[in-house]
Each structure stands twice: as C-alpha cells, then as structure tokens.
Write a protein that holds these residues in place. Structure first.
Motif, PDB file in Angstrom:
ATOM      1  N   UNK A 238       0.226  -1.330  -0.140  1.00  0.00           N
ATOM      2  CA  UNK A 238      -0.333  -0.003  -0.147  1.00  0.00           C
ATOM      3  C   UNK A 238       0.876   1.014  -0.331  1.00  0.00           C
ATOM      4  N   UNK A 239       2.138   1.250  -0.201  1.00  0.00           N
ATOM      5  CA  UNK A 239       3.357   2.100  -0.299  1.00  0.00           C
ATOM      6  C   UNK A 239       3.354   2.518   1.139  1.00  0.00           C
ATOM      7  N   UNK A 240       2.661   3.008   1.733  1.00  0.00           N
ATOM      8  CA  UNK A 240       2.822   3.149   3.250  1.00  0.00           C
ATOM      9  C   UNK A 240       3.873   3.174   4.357  1.00  0.00           C
ATOM     10  N   UNK A 241       3.873   3.550   5.380  1.00  0.00           N
ATOM     11  CA  UNK A 241       4.768   3.946   6.250  1.00  0.00           C
ATOM     12  C   UNK A 241       4.611   2.938   7.535  1.00  0.00           C
ATOM     13  N   UNK A 242       5.594   1.865   7.735  1.00  0.00           N
ATOM     14  CA  UNK A 242       5.288   1.093   8.507  1.00  0.00           C
ATOM     15  C   UNK A 242       6.221   1.419  10.011  1.00  0.00           C
ATOM     16  N   UNK A 243       5.632   1.285  10.917  1.00  0.00           N
ATOM     17  CA  UNK A 243       6.317   1.409  12.964  1.00  0.00           C
ATOM     18  C   UNK A 243       6.904   0.463  13.089  1.00  0.00           C
ATOM     19  N   UNK A 244       7.552  -0.365  13.245  1.00  0.00           N
ATOM     20  CA  UNK A 244       7.930  -1.840  14.152  1.00  0.00           C
ATOM     21  C   UNK A 244       8.457  -1.271  15.341  1.00  0.00           C
ATOM     22  N   UNK A 245       7.215  -0.045  16.276  1.00  0.00           N
ATOM     23  CA  UNK A 245       7.939  -0.609  17.131  1.00  0.00           C
ATOM     24  C   UNK A 245       7.050  -1.825  18.344  1.00  0.00           C
ATOM     25  N   UNK A 246       6.612  -2.460  18.497  1.00  0.00           N
ATOM     26  CA  UNK A 246       6.723  -4.109  18.637  1.00  0.00           C
ATOM     27  C   UNK A 246       8.221  -4.637  19.088  1.00  0.00           C
ATOM     28  N   UNK A 247       9.073  -4.710  17.698  1.00  0.00           N
ATOM     29  CA  UNK A 247      10.371  -5.234  18.095  1.00  0.00           C
ATOM     30  C   UNK A 247      11.133  -4.303  18.634  1.00  0.00           C
ATOM     31  N   UNK A 248      10.839  -3.079  18.917  1.00  0.00           N
ATOM     32  CA  UNK A 248      11.600  -1.849  19.556  1.00  0.00           C
ATOM     33  C   UNK A 248      11.537  -2.285  20.996  1.00  0.00           C
ATOM     34  N   UNK A 249      13.686  -2.972  21.181  1.00  0.00           N
ATOM     35  CA  UNK A 249      13.888  -3.877  21.982  1.00  0.00           C
ATOM     36  C   UNK A 249      13.744  -2.530  23.076  1.00  0.00           C
ATOM     37  N   UNK A 250      15.181  -1.455  23.592  1.00  0.00           N
ATOM     38  CA  UNK A 250      14.186  -0.127  24.636  1.00  0.00           C
ATOM     39  C   UNK A 250      13.320  -0.512  24.724  1.00  0.00           C
ATOM     40  N   UNK A 251      11.896   0.391  24.013  1.00  0.00           N
ATOM     41  CA  UNK A 251      10.690   0.121  24.713  1.00  0.00           C
ATOM     42  C   UNK A 251      10.025  -0.902  25.766  1.00  0.00           C
ATOM     43  N   UNK A 252      10.450  -1.922  25.495  1.00  0.00           N
ATOM     44  CA  UNK A 252      10.715  -3.136  26.337  1.00  0.00           C
ATOM     45  C   UNK A 252      10.775  -2.792  28.013  1.00  0.00           C
ATOM     46  N   UNK A 253      11.138  -1.978  28.341  1.00  0.00           N
ATOM     47  CA  UNK A 253      12.145  -1.901  29.709  1.00  0.00           C
ATOM     48  C   UNK A 253      11.224  -1.550  30.890  1.00  0.00           C
ATOM     49  N   UNK A 254      10.633  -1.534  31.177  1.00  0.00           N
ATOM     50  CA  UNK A 254       9.770  -1.652  32.680  1.00  0.00           C
ATOM     51  C   UNK A 254       9.880   0.195  32.445  1.00  0.00           C
ATOM     52  N   UNK A 255      10.916   0.854  32.364  1.00  0.00           N
ATOM     53  CA  UNK A 255      10.651   2.790  32.422  1.00  0.00           C
ATOM     54  C   UNK A 255      10.055   2.923  31.936  1.00  0.00           C
ATOM     55  N   UNK A 256       9.904   2.483  30.627  1.00  0.00           N
ATOM     56  CA  UNK A 256       8.825   3.606  30.094  1.00  0.00           C
ATOM     57  C   UNK A 256       7.481   2.722  30.069  1.00  0.00           C
ATOM     58  N   UNK A 257       7.563   1.902  31.072  1.00  0.00           N
ATOM     59  CA  UNK A 257       5.643   1.554  31.234  1.00  0.00           C
ATOM     60  C   UNK A 257       5.304   2.054  32.445  1.00  0.00           C
ATOM     61  N   UNK A 258       3.955   2.400  32.259  1.00  0.00           N
ATOM     62  CA  UNK A 258       2.576   2.861  33.445  1.00  0.00           C
ATOM     63  C   UNK A 258       2.944   2.151  34.560  1.00  0.00           C
ATOM     64  N   UNK A 259       2.145   2.256  35.556  1.00  0.00           N
ATOM     65  CA  UNK A 259       2.036   1.589  36.832  1.00  0.00           C
ATOM     66  C   UNK A 259       1.143   0.171  36.552  1.00  0.00           C
ATOM     67  N   UNK A 260       0.579   0.233  35.220  1.00  0.00           N
ATOM     68  CA  UNK A 260      -0.318  -0.880  35.125  1.00  0.00           C
ATOM     69  C   UNK A 260      -0.104  -1.922  34.296  1.00  0.00           C
ATOM     70  N   UNK A 261       1.506  -1.320  33.612  1.00  0.00           N
ATOM     71  CA  UNK A 261       2.459  -2.307  33.307  1.00  0.00           C
ATOM     72  C   UNK A 261       1.959  -2.358  31.548  1.00  0.00           C
ATOM     73  N   UNK A 262       1.007  -2.108  31.321  1.00  0.00           N
ATOM     74  CA  UNK A 262      -0.134  -2.289  30.187  1.00  0.00           C
ATOM     75  C   UNK A 262       0.316  -1.235  29.513  1.00  0.00           C
ATOM     76  N   UNK A 263       0.198  -0.156  29.876  1.00  0.00           N
ATOM     77  CA  UNK A 263      -0.160   1.111  29.033  1.00  0.00           C
ATOM     78  C   UNK A 263       1.717   2.393  29.225  1.00  0.00           C
ATOM     79  N   UNK A 264       2.199   2.814  27.550  1.00  0.00           N
ATOM     80  CA  UNK A 264       3.096   3.981  27.889  1.00  0.00           C
ATOM     81  C   UNK A 264       3.027   4.802  29.165  1.00  0.00           C
ATOM     82  N   UNK A 265       4.365   4.681  29.422  1.00  0.00           N
ATOM     83  CA  UNK A 265       4.523   6.161  30.534  1.00  0.00           C
ATOM     84  C   UNK A 265       4.080   7.377  29.298  1.00  0.00           C
ATOM     85  N   UNK A 266       4.930   8.221  29.887  1.00  0.00           N
ATOM     86  CA  UNK A 266       5.655   9.884  28.978  1.00  0.00           C
ATOM     87  C   UNK A 266       7.043   9.445  28.611  1.00  0.00           C
ATOM     88  N   UNK A 267       7.902   9.243  29.027  1.00  0.00           N
ATOM     89  CA  UNK A 267       9.379   8.717  27.778  1.00  0.00           C
ATOM     90  C   UNK A 267       8.774   7.518  27.462  1.00  0.00           C
TER      91      UNK A 267
END
Length: 251
Positions: free
Chosen positions: A149-178
């Motif tokens: 479809x000639x679109x821009x795809x961003x693979x956030x799922x495989x971004x290793x950095x964002x898997x660290x706990x410091x990027x997540x809210x207390x519910x562990x399901x939603x991202x925090x500000x970082x």
C-alpha cells in the motif's frame, strides 16, 4: 498544509502520558507537534482514538469519521488490535483482514497512512507469553503492507529499548510519558523528520516484591477482569479528544 488524523485505542489516545491538568497527551500529539516544527508551519490535527476500543470499531466508526473530515486528511495513523489480543480466542487472521480492508479504503481515498505496531508489554504481564505470541503474528503479517500500500510502517513491537520497565506505567500495559516520547521519535524518524530516538537513563530494573505484586493485581488486574466479566470497557461513553481539526503551531 499537513492535516494529520490519528485513530486507535488507548495507545494512540495517549493513556499513561498524563499532563498536570489530568489530560492525556501521548505519542500522536507529540508527532503532530513534531510535524509542525519540522515543517516550520502550523498543521491541522485530529485524534479520534478511544481507550478500550477493539480493532473493528477503529477501522469502521473511527475510520469513517477520519475520512469524512473536511478538508480530508493528508496523513492518517493507524494502530489497533491490542485489546483484541487480550480477549480469549483472539483471531489474529481476522485482525489482519480488518487492517487490510482499512488500508485499502485509505488508498482508495488517496490518504497516506502511518501504520504502527503496538509496543510489547509482555515481559511483565500475567498473560505475557500469549500477548507476545499474538503480537509477533500480527506485526509480521502487517509488515508486507508497507510495500503493498506504499505506506510508512513503524515496528514498535520489536523495539528492544521500549520493552524496559522504565517506559511503562504502573499498570504495565500502557506506556508512560517516556514511552510515548520514544514512540513519537520512532514515528517522526520514519516519516523523514530527523529525530533522535528518545532514550532514558538505563538504571537498574526494579525487583519484583511479593507485596508489590499483590498490590499490582489488586489495583490493575482485578479491575480489568471485573470489567470484562461485566462486559464493560474503560472507553464506554467516551469520545475522541479532537473530533475535528485543531491547529498545532510550530513554536
């Protein structure tokens, strides 16, 4: 002039990136601001995302409203499926079909798409192995859509950095500000705006303690289970935060 509309669920609404006045910001708002700065001009922005939404209403109700905006969008971001993946018996092939139908509608309407896979929260969730398995399937099925479809795809799922706990809210399901800043930087870079990927100080991972785990289940897991049993959603009676174009300045 760029006219950017975002559709999706809590990930795109910005849940977890809470401002002092209690409103939610999130990566899509940050992308809109980044586009304005990058283009050195005011852009138009709408955000129709609603927390708790399954993919079908995202690619029907929200997409209908997005394509009906006047003037029409020059960019539409799409993410969804995370809530579907948490439901028993989630059908990943159906999610792929729904996504493809939405992308075809956008292509037919001449609206460029920014397609994102959600971040991977599975390492700290009680049902994490299922979430990672389903997330892998959905992300890999979406990857070929970039060329098709000639679109821009961003693979956030495989971004290793964002898997660290410091990027997540207390519910562990939603991202925090970082976490939302991280996603915004990845998206802006993919769109051709030179942006340094947001990285926070590594620091030690917080160890899991029994009392903390009990509190987590009491405050976050059990309320979620109770909503599911009652057939309720956190997004019931809510609407998107920007239902029509708002101006985002370059300042």
């Amino acid at each position: 002039m760029t006219r950017y509309v975002a559709i999706g669920d809590s990930f795109t609404e910005g849940l977890g990136d809470t401002l002092p006045d209690g409103t939610q910001r999130g990566w899509a708002d940050l992308v809109a601001a980044g586009l304005a700065v990058g283009e050195k001009q005011t852009i138009q922005y709408a955000n129709l995302a609603i927390r708790g939404r399954l993919l079908e209403p995202i690619v029907t109700e929200q997409l209908d409203a997005a394509l009906a905006l006047d003037p029409k969008p020059t960019l539409l971001s799409l993410n969804g499926g995370g809530n579907d993946m948490m439901r028993p018996g989630g059908d990943m092939s159906r999610l792929v079909t729904l996504t493809e139908m939405a992308l075809r509608r956008c292509a037919d309407a001449g609206v460029p798409v920014l397609l994102l896979s959600g971040a991977d929260p599975s390492e700290r969730l009680p049902f994490g192995s299922m979430m990672r398995r389903r997330g892998e399937m959905l992300t890999e099925a979406m990857r070929p859509f970039a060329d098709r479809f000639d679109l821009t795809f961003v693979d956030v799922f495989h971004d290793q950095e964002i898997r660290r706990g410091a990027y997540w809210s207390a519910d562990r399901l939603h991202l925090n500000a970082a976490g939302h800043r991280r996603v915004a930087s990845l998206a802006l870079t993919a769109l051709g705006h030179s942006t340094e990927a947001h990285v926070i100080d590594p620091g030690p991972e917080e160890p899991r303690r029994v009392l903390a785990e009990v509190r987590y289940y009491r405050e976050h897991v059990l309320p979620w289970v109770n909503r599911r049993l009652r057939g309720h959603s956190s997004g019931d009676e809510r609407t998107g935060k920007y239902l029509d174009w708002v101006s985002i300045g370059a300042a």
